[in-house]
Design an enzyme around this catalytic site. Structure first.
Site, PDB file in Angstrom:
ATOM      1  N   LYS A 271       0.921  -1.198   0.127  1.00 43.39           N
ATOM      2  CA  LYS A 271       0.056  -0.017   0.154  1.00 43.39           C
ATOM      3  C   LYS A 271       0.796   1.207   0.114  1.00 43.39           C
ATOM      4  O   LYS A 271       2.018   1.300   0.387  1.00 43.39           O
ATOM      5  CB  LYS A 271      -0.892  -0.006   1.413  1.00 43.39           C
ATOM      6  CG  LYS A 271      -2.013  -0.813   1.238  1.00 43.39           C
ATOM      7  CD  LYS A 271      -2.626  -0.826   2.717  1.00 43.39           C
ATOM      8  CE  LYS A 271      -3.645  -2.030   2.689  1.00 43.39           C
ATOM      9  NZ  LYS A 271      -5.054  -1.907   1.693  1.00 43.39           N
ATOM     10  N   ARG A 345     -10.018 -11.766   2.355  1.00 43.46           N
ATOM     11  CA  ARG A 345     -10.975 -12.794   1.762  1.00 43.46           C
ATOM     12  C   ARG A 345      -9.912 -14.179   2.082  1.00 43.46           C
ATOM     13  O   ARG A 345     -10.639 -15.143   2.064  1.00 43.46           O
ATOM     14  CB  ARG A 345     -11.094 -12.484   0.559  1.00 43.46           C
ATOM     15  CG  ARG A 345      -9.942 -12.302  -0.471  1.00 43.46           C
ATOM     16  CD  ARG A 345     -10.572 -11.521  -1.829  1.00 43.46           C
ATOM     17  NE  ARG A 345     -10.721 -10.399  -1.586  1.00 43.46           N
ATOM     18  CZ  ARG A 345     -10.981  -9.183  -2.530  1.00 43.46           C
ATOM     19  NH1 ARG A 345     -11.433  -9.623  -3.616  1.00 43.46           N
ATOM     20  NH2 ARG A 345     -11.102  -8.089  -2.102  1.00 43.46           N
TER      21      ARG A 345
HETATM   22  N1  BES Z   1      -7.959  -3.788   4.609  1.00 44.39           N
HETATM   23  C1  BES Z   1      -8.258  -3.433   3.304  1.00 44.39           C
HETATM   24  C2  BES Z   1      -9.507  -2.653   3.209  1.00 44.39           C
HETATM   25  C3  BES Z   1      -9.703  -1.609   3.991  1.00 44.39           C
HETATM   26  C4  BES Z   1      -9.580  -0.068   3.256  1.00 44.39           C
HETATM   27  C5  BES Z   1     -10.089  -1.425   5.264  1.00 44.39           C
HETATM   28  C6  BES Z   1      -9.550   1.136   3.852  1.00 44.39           C
HETATM   29  C7  BES Z   1     -10.237  -0.327   5.897  1.00 44.39           C
HETATM   30  C8  BES Z   1      -9.955   0.901   5.279  1.00 44.39           C
HETATM   31  C9  BES Z   1      -8.224  -4.536   2.460  1.00 44.39           C
HETATM   32  O1  BES Z   1      -7.498  -5.678   2.803  1.00 44.39           O
HETATM   33  C10 BES Z   1      -7.639  -4.260   1.191  1.00 44.39           C
HETATM   34  O2  BES Z   1      -6.584  -3.761   1.030  1.00 44.39           O
HETATM   35  N2  BES Z   1      -8.563  -4.340  -0.014  1.00 44.39           N
HETATM   36  C11 BES Z   1      -8.232  -3.888  -1.308  1.00 44.39           C
HETATM   37  C12 BES Z   1      -8.666  -5.051  -2.109  1.00 44.39           C
HETATM   38  C13 BES Z   1      -8.180  -4.847  -3.477  1.00 44.39           C
HETATM   39  C14 BES Z   1      -6.782  -5.256  -3.621  1.00 44.39           C
HETATM   40  C15 BES Z   1      -9.129  -5.527  -4.352  1.00 44.39           C
HETATM   41  C16 BES Z   1      -8.842  -2.563  -1.419  1.00 44.39           C
HETATM   42  O3  BES Z   1      -9.828  -2.062  -0.878  1.00 44.39           O
HETATM   43  O4  BES Z   1      -8.144  -1.847  -2.091  1.00 44.39           O
HETATM   44 MN    MN Z   2      -5.397  -5.565   2.330  1.00 47.49          MN
END
Ligand code: BES
Ligand code: MN
Ligand code: ZN
Length: 494
Positions: A271, A345
């Site tokens: 990230k 997931r």
């Molecule tokens: N933990 C994150 C989602 C999240 C984002 C929680 C903001 C709380 C605040 C999750 O693991 C994630 O990174 N999801 C990705 C999925 C994508 C790679 C398909 C996302 O939401 O960008």
């Molecule tokens: Mn994630």
């Protein structure tokens, strides 16, 4: 802050709080105090914008003939249709106001309200007050006393005092469980990681919950390679915690499953650094399940409930999972991991499969900070709800409404499901595009529930709040504990 209940009398110190209905209509206690102060209350209202709407507060210094510090007028809203939630909100707003004013002690003169038993009204006022008084300040070692909350005692005086004293222990236990969840979610990731979070879950044994902690070796033997793959880049080994509360011997258990990513860097699909600190609360789903199990046990709910939380830290390292890796989940399905940041997931895939395989539950509800896309869709006002069962979905929406934790149902369908078919394995962990990515994430989970009635609540937008609300101070909200506790109380006890 201590909450107390007492028969009506004239408070002798601190603030005396009386209610005013919308339209500046004084409650009986406010009338009485107005007379005693030679009309000071009426004059103060006259000179202000105060209307008596819910969440309005007007404070006046107590006149010299009374031993009080101040008189506080609490807006009660419309006289009709007062419910428990409104009273909770008023309690919370009062606490915030009194702390802001530097008050140490307050007594609310609560009159009978239309539509609510006096005892119910009293405990809900105290409950809202207690929920709002939460603060995560254990690492603030240099805070000036004048910045700290001052309110030490909050007394509710009403005809319902005796009933309130009987009703209070269960609500207090629920509030304590919510506080526990807020603490777990607020703790930074150097303090809370899979082993320490599992140890926190272990404290539920003190409430009569059976707690089992599965380590890496056990999970490997069970074939949980989806969950293990997420954790393999971290110095902190993963854990799976199974909690069981047997408040009833009848029928199949109900089950709750939580995503417990104690820190989500994204892994190799890393990230951006801006805002990454928020990912300390990527274990909120697990925090809520642990707090819920504590709430059910502490109030001795007549239900057989199971909680399963998958705990991992998602880190990049030489040992980390790579984009393109293929893992075999406990269900036997193979997963192509195209993005290591779609890790929640993967954790839930094995946790859900394990849960239905072992417990054959009546239903499973999972909670997860699963997708950023749910924030794009619903903001911070509703959690996203997905379900393969209409009755369960409807009950969750209704329970959420009654406690003020709102859920909005989104669709699942075969067309969305096709988006996660993989060229190389049975399923891939991202659809590839940005379209409907909260839904495709839910479709992924559905492949691991084996047709058990199931609901998924995406709490990425509601687990943490940047602003105060009447009963939820900013920070960790524990969204889900109140909702699911209500769901159980309403439909699954006895
Ligand atoms: N933990 C994150 C989602 C999240 C984002 C929680 C903001 C709380 C605040 C999750 O693991 C994630 O990174 N999801 C990705 C999925 C994508 C790679 C398909 C996302 O939401 O960008
Ligand atoms: Mn994630
Ligand atoms: Zn995550």
């Amino acid at each position: 802050m201590k909450i107390a209940f007492a028969e009506p009398s004239m408070p002798k110190t601190g603030a005396a709080v009386v209610g005013v209905f919308e339209g500046r209509k004084l409650s009986p206690s406010a009338e009485r105090l107005d007379k005693e102060t030679g009309g000071a209350i009426g004059r103060a209202i006259e000179a202000s914008r105060f209307q008596g709407k819910k969440d309005e507060v007007l404070a006046l210094l107590a006149p010299p003939n009374l031993p009080l510090s101040r008189i506080v007028l609490a807006g009660l809203g419309k006289a009709e249709g007062v419910d428990a939630r409104r009273v909770q909100d008023i309690g919370g707003t009062l606490v915030s106001h009194l702390n802001g004013a530097g008050e140490k002690e307050a007594a609310v003169l609560l009159d009978d309200l239309d539509g609510l038993e006096p005892g119910e009204a009293a405990v809900n006022l105290g409950y809202g007050a207690l929920l709002r008084s939460y603060r995560f300040d254990k690492y603030k070692t240099k805070e000036k006393p004048e910045k700290k909350p001052s309110l030490a005692r909050f007394t509710v005086m009403s005809q319902g005092a005796a009933a309130a004293k009987r009703l209070w222990p269960k609500l207090e236990a629920t509030a304590e469980a919510i506080k526990f969840t807020r603490d777990l979610v607020s703790e930074p990731a150097n303090v809370i990681y899979p082993e320490t979070l599992a140890e926190q879950a272990r404290t539920l044994e003190g409430y009569g919950v059976k707690v089992e902690i599965l380590d890496e070796r056990k999970m490997k033997r069970l074939g949980m390679n989806a969950l293990l793959g997420v954790g393999q880049g971290s110095a902190h080994p993963p854990r799976l915690v199974v909690m069981e509360w047997k408040g009833s011997e009848r029928g199949k258990p109900i089950a709750f499953v939580g995503k417990g990513v104690t820190f989500d860097t994204g892994g190799i699909s890393i990230k951006p650094s801006e805002g990454m600190w928020d990912m300390k609360w990527d274990m909120a789903g697990a925090g809520v399940v642990i707090g819920l199990m504590r709430a059910l046990a502490a109030r001795k709910a007549k239900v057989h409930a199971v909680g399963v939380v998958g705990l991992v830290e998602n880190m990049p390292s030489g040992a980390a999972q790579r984009p393109g890796d293929i893992v075999t989940s406990m269900s036997g399905q193979t997963i192509e991991v195209l993005n290591t940041d779609a890790e929640g997931r993967l954790v839930l895939a094995d946790a859900l499969w394990y849960c239905q395989d072992r417990f054959k539950p009546r239903f499973m509800i999972d909670l997860a900070t699963l997708t950023g896309a749910i924030i794009v869709a619903l903001g911070h006002e509703h959690a996203g709800l997905f379900a393969n069962n209409d009755e369960l979905a409807d009950r969750i929406v209704a329970a959420g409404r009654s406690v003020g934790e709102l859920c909005w149902r989104l669709p699942l369908s075969e067309a969305y499901d096709r988006e996660i078919d993989s060229d190389a394995a049975d399923v891939k962990n991202i659809s590839g595009g940005r379209a409907a990515s909260s839904i495709t994430a839910a479709q992924f989970l559905q492949r691991f529930v084996n047709d058990v009635p199931w609901a998924h609540i995406d709490i990425a937008g509601t687990a943490w709040s940047k602003k105060d609300s009447p009963t939820v101070p900013k920070g960790a909200t524990a969204f889900g504990v109140r909702l699911l506790d209500r769901l159980v109380a309403e439909h699954y006890e006895g």
